[in-house]
Design a protein around this motif. Sequence first.
Motif: not given
Length: 125
Positions: A87, A91, A121-122, A124-125
């Motif tokens: 991730v 990113g 994940e959210q 690091n988006a």
Amino acid sequence: EYLKNQAKETGPQFGMTAADMLKAYQLMGSAKPELLANKEALAETTKEAIILAKAGKMDLAEAAKVTAESLNQWGAKSDQARRFINVMAAGAKEGAAEINEMSGSLKASGTVAASAKLSFEQTNA
């Protein structure tokens, strides 16, 4: 004995000596002490931190620290280390921040994001 054998076997795969690998195990064990009770998990998580260090062109100590801190902030077990480093690498590839910059952001916001039920994940988006 297990870690010494792993160090001899794994070190060359990463362009490291066995002594370098043993030092890497120490760094990860310091960053995530519960791994010291599970040498297989310590070896695997350390490999992931080495991959992160190479991908992010960062110091291994920093990569071990960000890997351990991220796992700890989200209450993830060491078997999730590969997911976490993937991730971060994705990113960095798609975003404007490098992995070492993202690690600073995660340090500041990770615990809050995890407690707000945002996934890694959210965050690091």
